[in-house]
Structure formats: structure tokens, C-alpha cells
Design an enzyme around this catalytic site. Structure first.
Site, PDB file in Angstrom:
ATOM      1  N   MET A   1       0.857  -1.189   0.000  1.00 51.04           N
ATOM      2  CA  MET A   1       0.000   0.000   0.000  1.00 51.04           C
ATOM      3  C   MET A   1       0.885   1.227   0.000  1.00 51.04           C
ATOM      4  O   MET A   1       1.787   1.365   0.828  1.00 51.04           O
ATOM      5  CB  MET A   1      -0.915  -0.007   1.233  1.00 51.04           C
ATOM      6  CG  MET A   1      -1.808   1.222   1.329  1.00 51.04           C
ATOM      7  SD  MET A   1      -2.917   1.353  -0.093  1.00 51.04           S
ATOM      8  CE  MET A   1      -3.265   3.111  -0.075  1.00 51.04           C
TER       9      MET A   1
ATOM     10  N   GLU B   1       4.680   0.795  -6.318  1.00 53.65           N
ATOM     11  CA  GLU B   1       4.356   1.618  -5.150  1.00 53.65           C
ATOM     12  C   GLU B   1       5.105   2.954  -5.169  1.00 53.65           C
ATOM     13  O   GLU B   1       4.566   3.976  -4.732  1.00 53.65           O
ATOM     14  CB  GLU B   1       4.667   0.854  -3.858  1.00 53.65           C
ATOM     15  CG  GLU B   1       3.939  -0.476  -3.729  1.00 53.65           C
ATOM     16  CD  GLU B   1       2.453  -0.362  -3.948  1.00 53.65           C
ATOM     17  OE1 GLU B   1       1.843   0.642  -3.528  1.00 53.65           O
ATOM     18  OE2 GLU B   1       1.871  -1.299  -4.550  1.00 53.65           O
TER      19      GLU B   1
END
Length: 991
Positions: free
Chosen positions: A382, A417
Site C-alpha cells: 500500500m 508503489e
């Protein structure tokens, strides 16, 4: 630009808002004017009714006040009393009271908390969030002070809260004057919290909302959750956040929609044995009187709530620094840091920050970037701004035991990411229907960024084709597919937009856009609108080549699926032979639903004409209609047509059977005339066209007859993907041996020529100096040979395992360990299974742990498979992150398919409770367990399960049902023809 529709429902669609909505939008309540004419004789009755209503209202208010006085607002409770939170306890009472309010002034007409979206009457400017974290009983308490701007007059402050026990609420004006709060209550149905004031907030004024609350640090994968690991036989705990897409509300009251950007100041108070991290560096730190420590972090830039992040852990770190002074740290378990498992990711992150700064011409916005490796997480990673969180398997690399495939996958996750630090963090979608804006960009740049790091891998030009295009087209060829951009009205709908359609289909959209315009201006997106929201319309302001770019791209963005383009030489006597006929139709695997959908696209079709010795220059043709004729070049009976050169377009290409025959002859005689990308594309198109019924079953089988002469990885990779799909359809049929022998015949010569890798001194894990494509081809051939029963491959795998057991030294080359482990477990006895189980528990290398666990699912012993299934879910012997993979891999084993399918149904309630909100994980489980069901009995069982379970699980269940229906249909319509072709002599032609 304001809203065209001022009704409460006008905000449900983010496209109605401009990029500057967060600065200027005004939402007005609905007003209705009625002119009522009443007969004079009804006036008296009407008046009496009004008086009666007033009396009833007064009684109701009196009873309500007494209820409040008797403790209706006492929401207290110990920090450990998690059972009273959320929709239970006093929260349920208050929520139901809010629903019943129909007689309290304007609350009767306007109850904005009943809408699925926030009303927009107020917007946050800044959050001051203070938390105390109790790791001994896994609870936390907090106070949040939110600086609000009133957009339009309202008595209601509506924001999000889920599973929070709210204690006190107060509101103050900018002057400091306290606003009187009439009442406050949760509305669990929409995960909202409502503050009702006695008088209205004034437009343009600033206010401050203060809320104190308590909550549990949940043992799940969303919100603020806990995890653990073992170090020197001691269990240690950590707590970390996962707020995307709608779970910040589980950690603090907030405006939890991406358009409501604000700044954040965070303070974390905790036991001093722990370290705390957040998006920004620690601004100040001080010890408290009780020995605890409080860390206050610097104020963030404006960002959406789902990018706020924090962690409380006792990790250690390694660090480096960019030339621009950005501090980069990688935090992980102390043993992982000391072993150097995080060094690789730290090294490439430093290079990537510089690469993206140069590419986008925009500097990284924060003073630091932390990478946090956690034992469990709902996603691979994330991209929280300044604190990106990764599951350990996607960021920790042990060079001595990790394969090149593992390193490639890890690299691409990190590249993805880090790209999000610009696309996503800096520029954020207005609403979840446009999640593809950030995910598509990041997935596209996985290949661009990886090519920058390792040019020899040739990722963008080759692996992109099989890993992105071919994979997403499998999903997008289903009638249960969806457009890239979807309307999302409720929180429960958000699940639908997080799938590979949003992530991977958009990559082809970017390819198409780049080819048909001056190029998308990534730099403009970042420099014009930093810190602001973005929507799909902002990408369309580009002039195209003789076409309307916006209209063309809408066809690809707002329509589901993709076309199949059929090219044939024109047989008409009215047209000469240098014309071709091109038709388009919606490609669907389900033959019976094709006539129900009549979609069309504007297609940039590249076409080349070739013969045995050469390929002419390609032509670009725009296809706008269902059927068109185009002039190409002179052709005769020996020339063939080739469409979609190097598969740069997002569609499949079919040909008349004579052209297929010519292409197959070309591949058998001189495959190098056709490019590597087109060879892979022909294989993928042919197998999928045959599976969907557009082609006879023999065409793809005869096409891959040339593979013994194929020296490139990409066509072999495309073929193996198609063959494994067929393998799972056929592996329980009586004639399966016909298929496996056919595959082995085409694999054998190239497999023996390539041989097995060796473990020379100093070569373990070092793929940076090796030829990546060569290693991957060797691995692909070994996997095919062992999977389909090559005896020499089996003997080699057994010899490797036997040597490991006898010497206790693992001499198996890292790049093929997963193949060897699985083959050994499937062929050898129970003692080998126990040996692998023991090694799984003793190793600390996360990549090794993963392939050892998967190898245990390869056993032919159903008792061992059942034991593994039960251990994975009911004990802590298998990491929670890996439970889903265990069930899926058991289901891929023909001996375990029934076991996994039954286990999935029996344990559905437990599995759904554990993973249901973790979007990708639940969909992955449903798809993985059902993907290879292919009998009428299994189809009926799936239908019964869907009906009895009572849950839709987003798009996963309908998609699973369609795939299984397709499997059953293929057996019914095509299996007999498939095996008939295999029984023919090699000289026979297809048909």
C-alpha cells in the site's frame, strides 16, 4: 464548477465535479414549493389535525429528553470492551433513534446521513489527531480536532465512523464560541456519524469539531490492525494501518472520501519499547510521567484520508539517502534487517526516486520515505505517502535462495508503489470509479521502471505482453466484465472497481492513447494539479490524428470488453485482390450471449502482408464500422496477412482458415520472419479463439507444432499459459494421456537442449549478470516437462530432493526450487512431505517459506492435503497471509480439487468473515477455488452454494459462475473434437 443538479443524489457520480471541486463546490438542499387549495369545509379539520400533531410531538420530545437524561448519551466503557462498539450497545440505540426522527424540524425533510455519500455541506481543512495505543490489550483511544469550512448553511455535520465508541463531541466557531450540540449519534447503515446542532453553520465560516473515541486494534487486515512474528521463540506484536479504500473511518472519525483532501497532524503515545512511524518525520518527542513516550509528527501535505498511515512496532531499519536529501529507510523484523533481506529493495528505491523525479519533472514531495515490511497485509503493498507498507514476501529478498521470478515480482511491486508517490498520493482520483487513473498509471510504469533498473530484462516490450495483455483479456472476455470506469454509488460497490480490469486493461489504454495522439502529459497532470483530485476527463484534452480522441477513448473506457477483428482477403469479384475485408464484433467466451451485446469500437488496426521470405511494411487502418473494406497491397495465394503488429492494440485478431494455414506453414518453415511479439500473440489468440468457439480446436494445436524450433521465451510463455488452462480442463478425463503426450512431444527436444541450471560458486541468486530471458526459458521448459510427466525431469527432481535429505545441504538452484519441491512431494512418500513441512517452519527466508508451503499442496495423498487445509485455517502454523494460497493450490491439484472445493464451502462463513472486506483476497479465493471446476455436478454445486450462502461477494461470484459455465460448455461442445484432432496422424490438417 458547481453541480448542475443540486439534489442530494447529485454527488454520487464524481464526474459531475471539476478538478477544483474541493475548492468551490456548493451543495444546496432540495426545496419544494407547493400551492395547495383546500375546500373551506376542510379547514377546521385540518387545523385540528395540526393541533393533535403538535401535542404528539411534544410528548415524543419529552420522552426523548428523559431518555437522554437517563444515560442515553453515556457511551462510556472500558478500553477493552470491544463488544460494545460499532453497531452494538448504545450505538445501536442511537442509530435507530436517528432513523426514526421524522418530526424534528428540518430533520424530517433532510436526513443526509441516509445518503450513501457525504452531503458536502462542510469540508475538512485540517485534522489534529492524538492517539494513545495500548499494545497489551490491543485497544487505542483518541481525540481528533477537525478544522471545518462551511460550504452551505446546515445544522448537520455528517462524517464517517465505523466500529468507534464515540465519547464526547463538541463544536466551536472560529471565534472560540462553543456551538450548542443538540445531539450526536452513529448511523451504522452508512458507517456515518451525525452531529446535530441547535443552529446553522454559516457559509464561508470556519469551525472546529472535536471528538474523543475508543476502539479496538482489530485482528483483521483493515483499519488499524495487529500482526505478530516470532523472534528467538518470543512472540512479538505490531500494529499498522490499512485505510484504502474506506477504512480510515475504522481508526478515527473523518470525511472518508478521496475528494475531501486535508492536512494532518498526528501524535502517537505508546510504550517506549515500541517505535512509531507515520507519513511524516517525527517533529518532536517527549516522555510522559508514566514512562510512556509521545511522538508528534510533522504536518502532512493535503491528502486523502486513505493515505494517512501509522505503525507501532519494534522493528529495526537500514537507511540510505538520495542525492536530493530524501531519507529512505526500510523497517522490518530485526532478524530480516540483520540478514540484509531488505537491502535490495532499499537500493532500487533510491534509484527509482531519482528516475521518477527525472521522468515526471516533479520532485518527490516529502522529506522522507519509509518502507515497512509486515508479516500480513490484505494486498501486496500500500502506497501510503511517505510510509509505504509491504507484505514481507513482496519486499524482503534473500539473494541465496530467491529465484529470478521472485526477484522480478518483488522489483515490480516496489516500482509500482514508488510510482504511486506521484500518481495516487500527489494526484488522487476524485472518486473510486476512476481508481484506474492511479492504478493504471502505476501498473503501466511497472514495466517502464523495471526496464530502467534492468534493461536486459526487456520487460516493457516483452513480458508486458503475456503478463498484462493476455491475462486481463481472459477476464475481459466474460459477459460479467465491466468497463474500466464504473459508477460507484455506495461503499459496498467499491469492491467492484479493485480488480485486474482497473489495473491492467488501462495499460493498453495508455498504449493506444500514446499511439493516437501527441501523448498523455503526465507532467501536466502533476504540475498543474498537485495535491488535487483528478478524473478521467482531464486526460482527454489532446488533439488526435483525424479522429475525436475523447470519443474514441470513451469507447475503450466506458464500454466493457474488447473486439475480435476478423481479417480476410476480399473474395469479391468487384474488388481486386489488394483489398481486404475487416469485421469487428464483441469478443465473448459465452457463445450464447454474443448476440445480446452489440458494441463497437474505433480500432487502430495495423496490418502487414508477408510471404515465406519477407514481411512488407505495415499499414495503419482505422476501423469504425462493423464491416469495412480497405486497400492493403498486392496479394496472391501464397501471401498471408498479419494483424495487430506486436499486439499493441487491445483486441484479438482472427483470420479466414486459409490465412491461418499460411501463417502456420510460415511458423513451421521459418518462424523468425514473424516477430517474437506476434508469435506469442498468434498463440494466445488462437487458443482463446478456439476456446470461445470462433476457431476449430485443431488450429492452435497445429500452430504450436513449430515450438521445438522456438528459441525465445515469450512464445513459450504464451503457449505454457494456454496449455495449463487446457490441462486443468482435461486432467480428470479418460483420454488425458493423449493431451499430455502431445505436449511432451513438443517440449522434449528444446527441454533437453536447454538442460538444467547449475549452482556454481558465487552464482546463487545473482541474476543481474545473467541473461534473464534465457533463465526464464529454461525454467519454463523444466516446468512444462515435469508438470506433464517427462521421466528424465522427474528423476532429476527426485535426485535433488534425495541429496538434500541425505546431506542436509540444499544444492537445488534457486530458480527452479519451486518446481523441484512440488515434483518431489508429488512423487515421493510421506516422509518427504514431513521433511518439507519441517523446513517450512525452520527457514526464516520469506521467499523460501512461500514455495515450501506451496510444495506441500502438490501431494497425491488426500489425507495430507486435508491435514494441511485444516492446519492452515485452525492453527497459527500457517501465516494468515498464506491461508488463501494453500486452499487455491490444493484446488489446482487434481487429487485435491474436490477437497478444496468442499472445504471452501464448509468453511465459507469463517473465510468470508476473515477476508471478506479485503477486496483482492476474497476475490482471489473465490476465483482460485472455482476456476477449474468443469463438471455439471460441480456447476450445480456452485449454483446451490451461491444461492444458499446469500452473499454476492462483489463481482467474484458472478464471474466464477460464468467461468465454470464456460468450462462445462467447452466440454460439451468441444472436447470430443479436441481429442479427435489429437488422434489424427501428424500429417492431417485441421478442420
Amino acid at each position: 464548477m458547481g453541480l448542475n443538479d443540486s439534489s442530494p443524489g447529485a454527488m454520487r457520480n464524481g464526474r459531475g465535479l471539476s478538478d477544483q471541486w474541493a475548492e468551490s463546490v456548493v451543495v444546496r438542499p432540495r426545496t419544494t414549493e407547493r400551492h395547495i387549495t383546500v375546500h373551506k369545509r376542510l379547514v377546521l379539520g385540518f387545523a385540528l389535525s395540526i393541533i393533535t400533531l403538535i401535542i404528539v410531538t411534544a410528548v415524543a420530545v419529552t420522552l426523548s429528553v428523559r431518555f437522554d437524561d437517563c444515560g442515553g448519551r453515556d457511551r462510556g466503557g472500558g478500553r477493552g470492551e470491544a463488544g460494545s462498539r460499532g453497531s452494538g450497545g448504545s450505538g445501536r440505540l442511537n442509530g435507530s433513534r436517528g432513523e426514526r426522527m421524522g418530526d424534528r424540524g428540518d430533520e424530517e425533510v433532510v436526513q443526509p446521513w441516509k445518503n450513501s455519500r457525504l452531503p458536502g455541506s462542510v469540508r475538512p481543512r485540517h485534522y489534529d489527531l492524538r492517539l494513545a495505543v495500548y499494545m497489551d490489550n490491543f485497544t487505542f483511544s483518541g481525540e481528533v480536532s477537525i478544522e471545518l469550512e462551511c460550504v452551505n448553511a446546515t445544522r448537520f455535520i455528517v462524517l464517517h465512523a465505523d466500529r468507534l465508541e464515540v465519547d464526547r463531541v463538541s463544536v466551536a466557531a472560529e471565534s472560540g464560541a462553543v456551538m450548542r450540540v443538540h445531539r450526536h449519534f452513529p448511523f451504522p447503515a452508512n458507517q456515518m456519524y451525525v452531529v446535530v446542532l441547535h443552529r446553522e453553520l454559516k457559509p464561508g465560516r470556519m469551525y472546529r469539531l472535536n471528538v474523543s473515541f475508543d476502539a479496538a486494534i482489530e485482528d483483521e487486515l483493515l483499519g488499524f490492525f495487529r500482526s505478530s512474528y516470532t523472534l528467538q521463540r518470543e512472540r512479538r506484536y505490531l500494529a499498522v494501518t490499512q485505510f484504502s479504500p474506506i477504512h480510515a473511518r475504522k481508526a478515527f472519525p473523518c470525511f472518508d472520501e478521496p475528494v475531501y483532501k486535508a492536512t494532518f497532524s498526528l501524535s502517537l503515545r505508546h510504550d517506549p519499547q515500541y517505535t512509531s512511524l507515520s507519513n511524516m518525520p517525527v517533529d518532536s518527542s517527549w516522555p510522559d510521567e508514566d514512562g510512556w513516550v509521545t511522538n508528534r509528527f510533522a504536518r502532512t501535505p493535503r491528502m486523502s484520508t486513505y493515505y494517512l498511515a501509522w505503525a507501532v512496532c519494534n522493528f529495526t531499519y537500514r537507511e540510505t539517502q538520495t542525492s536530493g536529501g530524501v531519507a529512505i529507510r526500510l523497517y522490518a523484523r530485526p532478524d530480516a534487517i540483520s540478514s540484509g533481506a531488505g537491502d535490495y529493495a532499499l537500493h532500487i528505491t533510491k534509484r527509482l526516486l531519482g528516475f521518477y523525479e527525472d521522468y515526471f519533472k516533479v520532485q518527490y514531495s516529502l522529506p522522507k520515505l519509509d518502507l515497512l515490511a509486515v508479516p500480513k497485509h490484505p494486498y501486496a503493498a500500500m502506497e501510503n505517502w511517505g510510509l509505504s507498507v509491504f507484505v514481507e514476501q513482496k519486499i524482503l529478498l534473500d539473494a541465496d535462495v530467491s529465484s529470478s521470478s521472485y526477484q522480478m515480482e518483488l522489483t515490480m511491486v516496489v516500482v509500482h508503489e514508488i510510482c504511486h508517490q506521484w500518481f495516487g498520493d500527489l494526484v488522487t482520483p476524485v472518486w473510486w470509479e476512476d481508481v484506474w487513473l492511479k492504478e493504471g498509471f502505476a501498473h503501466f510504469f511497472e514495466y517502464v521502471g523495471t526496464d530502467f533498473l534492468f534493461p536486459k530484462w526487456n520487460m516493457e516490450k516483452q513480458r508486458f505482453l503475456t503478463d498484462v495483455l493476455h491475462e486481463v483479456m481472459l477476464l475481459d472476455g466474460l459477459s460479467s466484465s465491466h468497463p474500466i470506469s464504473q459508477e460507484v454509488e455506495q461503499a459496498t460497490d467499491i469492491d467492484r472497481v479493485f480488480d485486474w480490469i482497473a489495473y491492467k486493461k488501462v495499460d493498453q489504454r495508455f498504449q493506444l492513447f500514446c499511439r493516437t495522439s501527441a501523448g498523455f502529459q503526465t507532467q501536466d497532470q502533476l504540475t498543474v494539479k498537485p495535491f488535487g483530485p483528478s478524473s478521467r476527463d482531464g486526460l482527454m484534452e489532446t488533439e488526435g490524428r483525424d479522429i475525436d480522441i475523447g470519443e474514441m477513448m470513451d469507447r475503450w473506457t466506458l464500454q466493457m470488453g474488447y473486439p475480435v477483428v476478423t481479417i480476410s482477403k476480399n473474395q469479391s469479384e468487384q474488388l481486386p485482390t489488394h483489398y481486404i475485408t475487416v469485421t469487428q464484433e464483441h469478443f465473448l467466451y459465452g457463445e450464447e450471449v454474443r448476440n445480446n451485446l452489440s458494441l463497437q469500437w474505433q480500432i487502430p488496426l495495423t496490418v502487414a502482408v508477408g510471404n515465406a521470405s519477407a514481411v512488407c511494411l505495415e499499414s495503419l487502418i482505422w476501423i469504425n464500422n462493423r464491416t469495412e473494406s480497405h486497400r492493403i497491397g498486392q496479394m496472391d495465394d501464397s501471401t498471408w496477412l498479419l494483424g495487430n503488429i506486436n499486439q499493441t492494440g487491445y483486441f484479438r485478431v482472427n483470420y479466414d482458415l486459409q490465412n491461418w494455414k499460411l501463417l502456420i506453414q510460415q511458423l513451421h518453415n521459418n518462424p523468425q520472419i514473424i516477430s517474437v511479439g506476434n508469435r506469442a500473440g498468434l498463440i494466445d489468440d488462437a487458443f482463446n479463439l478456439a476456446r470461445a468457439g470462433y476457431l476449430p480446436q485443431g488450429v492452435p494445436l497445429q500452430l504450436i507444432g513449430y515450438l521445438p524450433e522456438e528459441t525465445s521465451f515469450l512464445p513459450w510463455h504464451a503457449a505454457s499459459r494456454a496449455l495449463y488452462q487446457l490441462d486443468k480442463l482435461l486432467d480428470r478425463t479418460d483420454d488425458y494421456r493423449l493431451f499430455s503426450d502431445y505436449v511432451l512431444k513438443h517440449v522434449a527436444s528444446r527441454y533437453h537442449q536447454m538442460g538444467w541450471p547449475t549452482n556454481g560458486p558465487g552464482t546463487e541468486g545473482n541474476i543481474l549478470q545473467a541473461s534473464y530471458q534465457t533463465e526464464e526459458l529454461q525454467r519454463e521448459l523444466i516446468m512444462l516437462a515435469c508438470s506433464f510427466g517427462n521421466k528424465q525431469c522427474h528423476r532429476q527432481a527426485v535426485a535433488y530432493i534425495s541429496d538434500w535429505i541425505s546431506s542436509n545441504k540444499n544444492r537445488i538452484p534457486p530458480n527452479i526450487r519451486d518446481i523441484v519441491y512440488c515434483t518431489g512431494v508429488s512423487l515421493m512418500d510421506e516422509d518427504v512431505w514431513e521433511f518439507i513441512w519441517m523446513k517450512f517452519h525452520s527457514t526464516s527466508a520469506v521467499s523460501e517459506k512461500k514455495i515450501l508451503l506451496e510444495a506441500l499442496t502438490c501431494s497425491d495423498n488426500t489425507f495430507l492435503l486435508n491435514r494441511l487445509l485444516n492446519l492452515s485455517l485452525t492453527s497459527d502454523l500457517v501465516p494468515e497471509q498464506d491461508v488463501i494460497d494453500v486452499i487455491i493450490h490444493v484446488g489446482r491439484n487434481p487429487q485435491g480439487r474436490n477437497l478444496a472445493w468442499k472445504y471452501f464451502r464448509d468453511k465459507w462463513d469463517i473465510l468470508n468473515a476473515r477476508y471478506g472486506e479485503a477486496l483482492f483476497m476474497n476475490s482471489k479465493l473465490i476465483g482460485g477455488v472455482t476456476e477449474f471446476l468443469n463438471t455439471e455436478r460441480e456447476l450445480n454445486e456452485l449454483k446451490e452454494f451461491i444461492q444458499s450462502s446469500g452473499v454476492g461477494a462483489g463481482p467474484a461470484m458472478p464471474r466464477a459462475l460464468e467461468i465454470v459455465e464456460g468450462n462445462v460448455r467447452w466440454h460439451r461442445l468441444h472436447r470430443r473434437h479436441f481429442y479427435q484432432w489429437l488422434r489424427k496422424p501428424p500429417s492431417s490438417t485441421y478442420g
